[in-house]
Write a protein that holds these residues in place. Structure first.
Motif, PDB file in Angstrom:
ATOM      1  N   UNK A   5       1.000  -0.971  -0.016  1.00 54.97           N
ATOM      2  CA  UNK A   5      -0.107  -0.044   0.042  1.00 54.97           C
ATOM      3  C   UNK A   5       0.851   1.238  -0.064  1.00 54.97           C
ATOM      4  N   UNK A   6       1.907   1.339   0.676  1.00 52.59           N
ATOM      5  CA  UNK A   6       2.801   2.411   0.793  1.00 52.59           C
ATOM      6  C   UNK A   6       3.457   2.693  -0.367  1.00 52.59           C
ATOM      7  N   UNK A   7       4.107   1.611  -0.990  1.00 56.86           N
ATOM      8  CA  UNK A   7       4.515   1.789  -2.225  1.00 56.86           C
ATOM      9  C   UNK A   7       3.699   2.320  -3.354  1.00 56.86           C
ATOM     10  N   UNK A   8       2.296   1.470  -3.583  1.00 55.12           N
ATOM     11  CA  UNK A   8       1.548   2.267  -4.290  1.00 55.12           C
ATOM     12  C   UNK A   8       1.143   3.833  -4.285  1.00 55.12           C
ATOM     13  N   UNK A   9       0.948   4.162  -2.860  1.00 52.78           N
ATOM     14  CA  UNK A   9       0.626   5.546  -2.643  1.00 52.78           C
ATOM     15  C   UNK A   9       1.623   6.505  -2.772  1.00 52.78           C
ATOM     16  N   UNK A  10       3.009   5.975  -2.812  1.00 49.11           N
ATOM     17  CA  UNK A  10       4.100   6.791  -3.273  1.00 49.11           C
ATOM     18  C   UNK A  10       4.344   7.247  -4.531  1.00 49.11           C
ATOM     19  N   UNK A  11       3.951   5.727  -5.327  1.00 49.47           N
ATOM     20  CA  UNK A  11       3.806   5.896  -6.638  1.00 49.47           C
ATOM     21  C   UNK A  11       2.771   7.241  -7.085  1.00 49.47           C
ATOM     22  N   UNK A  12       1.675   6.945  -6.534  1.00 43.74           N
ATOM     23  CA  UNK A  12       0.736   7.994  -6.951  1.00 43.74           C
ATOM     24  C   UNK A  12       1.163   9.468  -6.725  1.00 43.74           C
ATOM     25  N   UNK A  13       1.753   9.554  -5.604  1.00 44.23           N
ATOM     26  CA  UNK A  13       2.422  10.745  -5.209  1.00 44.23           C
ATOM     27  C   UNK A  13       3.171  11.453  -6.189  1.00 44.23           C
ATOM     28  N   UNK A  14       4.269  10.530  -6.554  1.00 45.25           N
ATOM     29  CA  UNK A  14       5.428  10.813  -7.337  1.00 45.25           C
ATOM     30  C   UNK A  14       4.784  11.138  -8.731  1.00 45.25           C
ATOM     31  N   UNK A  15       3.688  10.599  -9.097  1.00 40.81           N
ATOM     32  CA  UNK A  15       3.352  11.000 -10.446  1.00 40.81           C
ATOM     33  C   UNK A  15       3.175  12.285 -10.829  1.00 40.81           C
ATOM     34  N   UNK A  16       3.148  13.458  -9.973  1.00 39.78           N
ATOM     35  CA  UNK A  16       2.712  14.830  -9.992  1.00 39.78           C
ATOM     36  C   UNK A  16       1.473  15.291 -10.317  1.00 39.78           C
ATOM     37  N   UNK A  17       0.581  14.847  -9.847  1.00 39.21           N
ATOM     38  CA  UNK A  17      -0.737  15.556  -9.765  1.00 39.21           C
ATOM     39  C   UNK A  17      -0.816  16.987  -9.133  1.00 39.21           C
ATOM     40  N   UNK A  18      -1.481  17.747  -9.730  1.00 40.80           N
ATOM     41  CA  UNK A  18      -1.419  19.125  -9.297  1.00 40.80           C
ATOM     42  C   UNK A  18      -2.063  18.982  -7.826  1.00 40.80           C
ATOM     43  N   UNK A  19      -2.936  18.254  -7.313  1.00 39.16           N
ATOM     44  CA  UNK A  19      -3.479  18.051  -6.347  1.00 39.16           C
ATOM     45  C   UNK A  19      -3.843  16.493  -5.840  1.00 39.16           C
ATOM     46  N   UNK A  20      -3.961  16.270  -4.541  1.00 35.92           N
ATOM     47  CA  UNK A  20      -4.499  15.056  -4.263  1.00 35.92           C
ATOM     48  C   UNK A  20      -5.367  15.155  -3.127  1.00 35.92           C
ATOM     49  N   UNK A  21      -6.781  14.823  -3.763  1.00 35.48           N
ATOM     50  CA  UNK A  21      -7.753  15.018  -2.821  1.00 35.48           C
ATOM     51  C   UNK A  21      -8.072  13.741  -1.910  1.00 35.48           C
ATOM     52  N   UNK A  22      -8.171  13.684  -0.523  1.00 35.77           N
ATOM     53  CA  UNK A  22      -8.181  12.587   0.317  1.00 35.77           C
ATOM     54  C   UNK A  22      -9.420  12.649   1.017  1.00 35.77           C
ATOM     55  N   UNK A  23     -10.375  11.562   1.002  1.00 32.10           N
ATOM     56  CA  UNK A  23     -11.423  11.582   2.235  1.00 32.10           C
ATOM     57  C   UNK A  23     -11.472   9.941   2.354  1.00 32.10           C
ATOM     58  N   UNK A  24     -11.435   9.889   3.799  1.00 32.64           N
ATOM     59  CA  UNK A  24     -11.301   8.303   3.991  1.00 32.64           C
ATOM     60  C   UNK A  24     -11.988   8.145   5.431  1.00 32.64           C
ATOM     61  N   UNK A  25     -11.895   6.934   6.284  1.00 35.42           N
ATOM     62  CA  UNK A  25     -12.481   6.837   7.144  1.00 35.42           C
ATOM     63  C   UNK A  25     -11.958   7.657   8.136  1.00 35.42           C
TER      64      UNK A  25
END
Length: 171
Positions: free
Chosen positions: A92-112
């Motif tokens: 999970x950490x590897x996948x989340x880091x991969x998403x962060x490193x992709x360079x989106x302008x923003x990441x919006x999170x809504x979770x538990x």
């Protein structure tokens, strides 16, 4: 609350595409909606709800086509806990880091919800309460899902966490 320059919404774990439907209703033609979900049944529903949307069954497939779109936001809507539940911490950490490193302008999170007393989630739910909860589930349209969930839940079967996660996922 997104700045005007954001044109692309990438919904990771899009399920049935409800976010795309919401965006199209409230902000018609403002965003290109891209959904990513590994569940093919969800993707079929999402495509029906969002005929203008673009859908992928994995982040890798998305990256092959788009890389990272300019002027974009990655939406992680109630999906992070799922990654940790089904993939495990390292993956999970590897996948989340991969998403962060992709360079989106923003990441919006809504979770538990964040739980400052996490240990309380593992207290046993009293038998009378468990019977009442399971009776409600049995009468609902979610009983088959509940039977499947019981087999794969990472939480102790009689804990508050077990019931909380089921209701958050299915109700």
């Amino acid at each position: 609350h997104l700045p005007k320059h954001i044109k692309v919404v990438v919904d990771f774990g899009c399920a049935n595409g409800a976010l795309g439907l919401f965006l199209n209703k409230h902000y018609p033609n403002r965003f290109e909606y891209i959904g990513i979900d590994e569940n093919n049944e969800f993707l079929t529903e999402a495509e029906l709800l969002n005929p203008k949307g673009i859908f992928f069954s994995s982040l890798e497939d998305f990256k092959k086509v788009y890389g990272t779109p300019l002027d974009s936001v990655l939406v992680l809507n109630s999906v992070i806990h799922e990654l940790y539940t089904y993939m495990g911490n390292c993956e999970a950490r590897i996948l989340l880091k991969e998403m962060i490193d992709m360079g989106f302008d923003y990441i919006a999170i809504r979770d538990m919800k964040l739980d400052t007393a996490r240990g309380k989630r593992y207290y046993k739910v009293p038998l009378v309460k468990r019977i009442a909860l399971e009776w409600q589930i049995r009468k609902s349209d979610y009983f088959e899902s509940f039977k499947d969930y019981k087999q794969y839940s990472p939480h102790p079967k009689k804990s508050l966490a077990f019931y909380e996660e089921f209701f958050l996922k299915y109700f």
